[in-house]
Write a protein that holds these residues in place. Structure first.
Motif, PDB file in Angstrom:
ATOM      1  N   LEU A   5       0.845  -1.177   0.000  1.00 46.40           N
ATOM      2  CA  LEU A   5       0.000   0.000   0.000  1.00 46.40           C
ATOM      3  C   LEU A   5       0.890   1.239   0.000  1.00 46.40           C
ATOM      4  O   LEU A   5       2.052   1.175   0.392  1.00 46.40           O
ATOM      5  CB  LEU A   5      -0.884   0.007   1.243  1.00 46.40           C
ATOM      6  N   PRO A   6       0.375   2.373  -0.425  1.00 51.39           N
ATOM      7  CA  PRO A   6       1.166   3.604  -0.322  1.00 51.39           C
ATOM      8  C   PRO A   6       1.526   3.871   1.139  1.00 51.39           C
ATOM      9  O   PRO A   6       0.819   3.451   2.051  1.00 51.39           O
ATOM     10  CB  PRO A   6       0.215   4.680  -0.863  1.00 51.39           C
ATOM     11  N   PRO A   7       2.621   4.587   1.381  1.00 54.18           N
ATOM     12  CA  PRO A   7       2.991   4.901   2.766  1.00 54.18           C
ATOM     13  C   PRO A   7       1.972   5.835   3.398  1.00 54.18           C
ATOM     14  O   PRO A   7       1.243   6.552   2.712  1.00 54.18           O
ATOM     15  CB  PRO A   7       4.350   5.601   2.611  1.00 54.18           C
ATOM     16  N   GLY A   8       1.941   5.812   4.711  1.00 56.02           N
ATOM     17  CA  GLY A   8       1.007   6.685   5.424  1.00 56.02           C
ATOM     18  C   GLY A   8       1.085   6.457   6.911  1.00 56.02           C
ATOM     19  O   GLY A   8       1.765   5.529   7.374  1.00 56.02           O
ATOM     20  N   PRO A   9       0.406   7.268   7.704  1.00 56.40           N
ATOM     21  CA  PRO A   9       0.451   7.134   9.168  1.00 56.40           C
ATOM     22  C   PRO A   9      -0.227   5.852   9.628  1.00 56.40           C
ATOM     23  O   PRO A   9      -1.197   5.396   9.026  1.00 56.40           O
ATOM     24  CB  PRO A   9      -0.307   8.364   9.653  1.00 56.40           C
ATOM     25  N   ARG A  10       0.281   5.294  10.702  1.00 50.87           N
ATOM     26  CA  ARG A  10      -0.275   4.048  11.231  1.00 50.87           C
ATOM     27  C   ARG A  10      -1.644   4.249  11.863  1.00 50.87           C
ATOM     28  O   ARG A  10      -2.522   3.417  11.756  1.00 50.87           O
ATOM     29  CB  ARG A  10       0.667   3.441  12.284  1.00 50.87           C
ATOM     30  N   GLY A  11      -1.822   5.366  12.553  1.00 49.01           N
ATOM     31  CA  GLY A  11      -3.089   5.585  13.236  1.00 49.01           C
ATOM     32  C   GLY A  11      -3.200   4.769  14.505  1.00 49.01           C
ATOM     33  O   GLY A  11      -2.217   4.230  15.018  1.00 49.01           O
ATOM     34  N   TYR A  12      -4.439   4.625  14.991  1.00 48.63           N
ATOM     35  CA  TYR A  12      -4.703   3.954  16.265  1.00 48.63           C
ATOM     36  C   TYR A  12      -5.680   2.806  16.036  1.00 48.63           C
ATOM     37  O   TYR A  12      -6.391   2.764  15.029  1.00 48.63           O
ATOM     38  CB  TYR A  12      -5.308   4.950  17.266  1.00 48.63           C
ATOM     39  N   PRO A  13      -5.745   1.863  16.968  1.00 45.89           N
ATOM     40  CA  PRO A  13      -6.751   0.802  16.846  1.00 45.89           C
ATOM     41  C   PRO A  13      -8.162   1.395  16.772  1.00 45.89           C
ATOM     42  O   PRO A  13      -8.454   2.414  17.392  1.00 45.89           O
ATOM     43  CB  PRO A  13      -6.558  -0.014  18.142  1.00 45.89           C
ATOM     44  N   VAL A  14      -8.998   0.778  15.998  1.00 47.24           N
ATOM     45  CA  VAL A  14     -10.418   1.124  15.817  1.00 47.24           C
ATOM     46  C   VAL A  14     -10.591   2.447  15.063  1.00 47.24           C
ATOM     47  O   VAL A  14     -11.203   2.502  14.011  1.00 47.24           O
ATOM     48  CB  VAL A  14     -11.204   1.187  17.153  1.00 47.24           C
ATOM     49  N   VAL A  15     -10.063   3.570  15.582  1.00 50.52           N
ATOM     50  CA  VAL A  15     -10.305   4.883  14.970  1.00 50.52           C
ATOM     51  C   VAL A  15      -9.343   5.197  13.840  1.00 50.52           C
ATOM     52  O   VAL A  15      -9.566   6.124  13.048  1.00 50.52           O
ATOM     53  CB  VAL A  15     -10.253   6.005  16.025  1.00 50.52           C
ATOM     54  N   GLY A  16      -8.236   4.458  13.739  1.00 54.09           N
ATOM     55  CA  GLY A  16      -7.278   4.698  12.666  1.00 54.09           C
ATOM     56  C   GLY A  16      -6.675   6.096  12.741  1.00 54.09           C
ATOM     57  O   GLY A  16      -6.333   6.599  13.820  1.00 54.09           O
ATOM     58  N   ALA A  17      -6.589   6.760  11.588  1.00 54.71           N
ATOM     59  CA  ALA A  17      -5.954   8.079  11.515  1.00 54.71           C
ATOM     60  C   ALA A  17      -6.930   9.224  11.794  1.00 54.71           C
ATOM     61  O   ALA A  17      -6.554  10.393  11.702  1.00 54.71           O
ATOM     62  CB  ALA A  17      -5.314   8.265  10.143  1.00 54.71           C
ATOM     63  N   LEU A  18      -8.170   8.900  12.144  1.00 51.47           N
ATOM     64  CA  LEU A  18      -9.187   9.932  12.333  1.00 51.47           C
ATOM     65  C   LEU A  18      -8.751  11.036  13.309  1.00 51.47           C
ATOM     66  O   LEU A  18      -8.911  12.224  13.009  1.00 51.47           O
ATOM     67  CB  LEU A  18     -10.499   9.288  12.787  1.00 51.47           C
ATOM     68  N   PRO A  19      -8.153  10.692  14.476  1.00 51.84           N
ATOM     69  CA  PRO A  19      -7.743  11.763  15.400  1.00 51.84           C
ATOM     70  C   PRO A  19      -6.628  12.643  14.845  1.00 51.84           C
ATOM     71  O   PRO A  19      -6.434  13.761  15.333  1.00 51.84           O
ATOM     72  CB  PRO A  19      -7.262  10.995  16.642  1.00 51.84           C
ATOM     73  N   LEU A  20      -5.883  12.155  13.866  1.00 57.74           N
ATOM     74  CA  LEU A  20      -4.761  12.918  13.319  1.00 57.74           C
ATOM     75  C   LEU A  20      -5.217  14.053  12.407  1.00 57.74           C
ATOM     76  O   LEU A  20      -4.439  14.948  12.098  1.00 57.74           O
ATOM     77  CB  LEU A  20      -3.828  11.992  12.525  1.00 57.74           C
ATOM     78  N   LEU A  21      -6.478  14.012  11.976  1.00 58.69           N
ATOM     79  CA  LEU A  21      -6.962  15.000  11.014  1.00 58.69           C
ATOM     80  C   LEU A  21      -7.291  16.336  11.658  1.00 58.69           C
ATOM     81  O   LEU A  21      -7.221  17.382  11.001  1.00 58.69           O
ATOM     82  CB  LEU A  21      -8.192  14.448  10.279  1.00 58.69           C
TER      83      LEU A  21
END
Length: 508
Positions: free
Chosen positions: A32-48
């Motif tokens: 897959l293209p590179p990108g942030p790992r994020g968090y369990p369940v919510v993924g990268a949503l909090p990073l936005l």
């Protein structure tokens, strides 16, 4: 037989971790293209955060022009350079013609029955065709140029009266007043607001709320099993807002049907749509429904007013922040038009500095910071990276406009760049991916041509007709994220007439 506590924990861990193990195994075979790992369940949503376009632009500096991330349980790919945007919106366009399903269009846009969010197909093409033929296309725009000029007369008259009374002009109010009435005269054969007042302010607030909330990253869209909780209260607010708009649009339809016989010789856009709906001899897929018509009216009266008005407000703010730019615009207009008449649309091709100001605004303050999302119909490969089926696509138009590899000193507001040989031929209508404020490809904003005309015409008329003075200590340039990029603090300023009094008289 009951499982022990340890066995239950082991079973839960296996169920929870298996998808991640499978994904990691597959990603080694199909990266897959590179990108942030994020968090369990919510993924990268909090990073936005509160300004996703800014957060994603910062991430692109770390991970590259094509990023992939999990947002909740949904995959999202983000394109942040002209080359990446061209790949998705042109080379692979046929795979990214549809929108992902989410709460905004479902609740606000009559279950995606409008033109903006409708599935790509016969009904979408019909909506696009009718609106282009009778309102948004080149010939249609020429046909209602006189209506735009007449409505500008009413706007200038109202602003002139404010200047006489020594009142500040709230730019967003002025623009919504002008544009809603322009659109009303084409769609409904009448002005929507006769005077500025409570109804106009309520409408403006509704439009801003719609364009803001529809741009939110709603938890329920990305983590479906949590959708019923509506943790942010977004969907509840959308339902209330939809009810308000539906009352307004239903009233428009009812009043229009009652006066339909008066327009037999000159039908407007709504008459054309109603005739299409009532044509029982046409196949069903070639006829609009009442819901389609209401949804299209919603598009025209919200996106049609908000995106252009926000661009003009940003342009005026930048010019007041940089008085030398305002002086140069005035000098050009005085040289080409003089100060004995109003600007007319045929003047615009002879005003290259004004056009450069508009392009620079589209670059630095695109009305839509992230393109309306699209979704991959099938899995595909981009630059050697695997993009799964049903991946959400976001093109960061805001980041492209501020890419230092493309634009010299991108944080500066410098209209002269579009007068130089390097940038002079760049056009904002979707062919040059360095500047795509309206998107690109088959699902480019249907109102692209109208948007450019409105911004150039209204901005030019307002600048030519008045001297502008900002009394604040410093210009607040903070943004509020949504489908359209609003100024966080609305621009309010004082104006002084530059033309003879006869130029500030409204006309029918």
């Amino acid at each position: 037989m009951f499982l022990s506590v340890n066995q239950l924990i082991a079973l839960f861990s296996l169920c929870f971790l298996t998808p991640f193990i499978i994904r990691k195994f597959l990603s080694k075979r199909r990266p897959l293209p590179p990108g942030p790992r994020g968090y369990p369940v919510v993924g990268a949503l909090p990073l936005l955060g509160r300004t996703p376009h800014v957060a994603l632009a910062k991430m692109a500096k770390l991970y590259g022009p094509i990023m992939y991330m999990k947002v909740g349980s949904r995959g999202m790919v983000v394109a942040s350079t002209p080359e990446a945007a061209r790949t998705f919106l042109k080379t692979l366009e046929s795979n990214f013609l549809n929108r992902p399903t989410h709460a905004g269009p479902t609740i606000l846009a009559y279950d995606s029955q409008d033109m903006v969010f409708a599935p790509y197909g016969p009904r979408w093409r019909l909506l696009r065709k009718l609106s282009s033929l009778h309102m948004l296309g080149g010939k249609a725009l020429d046909d209602w140029a006189d209506l735009r000029a007449a409505e500008l007369g009413h706007t200038l008259q109202a602003m002139h009266q404010s200047s006489v009374r020594g009142e500040a002009v709230v730019v967003a109010e002025v623009l919504v007043y002008a544009m809603a009435n322009m659109i009303g005269r084409v769609v409904l054969s009448r002005r929507v607001f006769e005077t500025k007042g409570r109804e106009l302010n309520e409408f403006k607030d509704m439009v801003v709320e719609l364009m803001t909330t529809a741009g939110y990253f709603n938890i329920g869209d990305f983590i479906p099993w949590m959708g019923w909780m509506d943790l942010q209260g977004i969907e509840k607010g959308m339902r209330k807002l939809h009810e308000k708009f539906d009352v307004l649009i239903s009233k428009m339809l009812k009043e229009h049907l009652e006066s339909r016989n008066k327009r037999k010789n000159r039908p407007d856009l709504l008459d054309v749509m109603l005739t299409n709906r009532d044509d029982v001899d046409s196949p069903e897929q070639e006829r609009l429904t009442t819901t389609n018509i209401k949804a299209l009216l919603l598009n025209l009266f919200t996106a049609g007013t908000d995106t252009s008005s926000s661009a003009i407000e940003w342009a005026l703010a930048e010019m007041l922040k940089n008085p030398e730019i305002l002086r140069k615009a005035h000098d050009e207009m005085d040289r080409v038009i003089g100060r004995n008449r109003r600007l007319v649309e045929s003047d615009i091709p002879n005003l290259p500095y004004l056009q450069a100001v508009c392009k620079e605004t589209f670059r630095k303050h695109p009305s839509t910071p992230l393109n309306l999302p699209r979704s991959s119909a099938e899995a595909c490969t981009v630059d050697g990276y695997y993009i799964p089926k049903n991946t959400r696509l976001s093109v960061n138009i805001w980041a492209i406009g501020r890419d230092p590899r493309v634009w010299e000193n991108p944080l500066d507001f410098n209209p002269e760049r579009f007068l130089s040989e390097k940038y002079a031929k760049i056009d904002p209508k979707g062919t040059d991916f360095e500047l795509i404020p309206f998107g690109a490809g088959r699902r480019i904003c249907a109102g692209t041509r109208m948007g450019v005309v409105m911004v150039e015409c209204l901005l030019g008329t307002l600048v030519h007709s008045f001297d502008w003075k900002f009394d604040g200590e410093s210009m607040d340039m903070e943004e509020t994220f949504g489908l359209a990029l609003q100024k966080a603090v609305p621009l309010a300023t004082f104006v002084t007439p530059r033309l003879p009094p006869s130029c500030y008289v409204g006309s029918n």
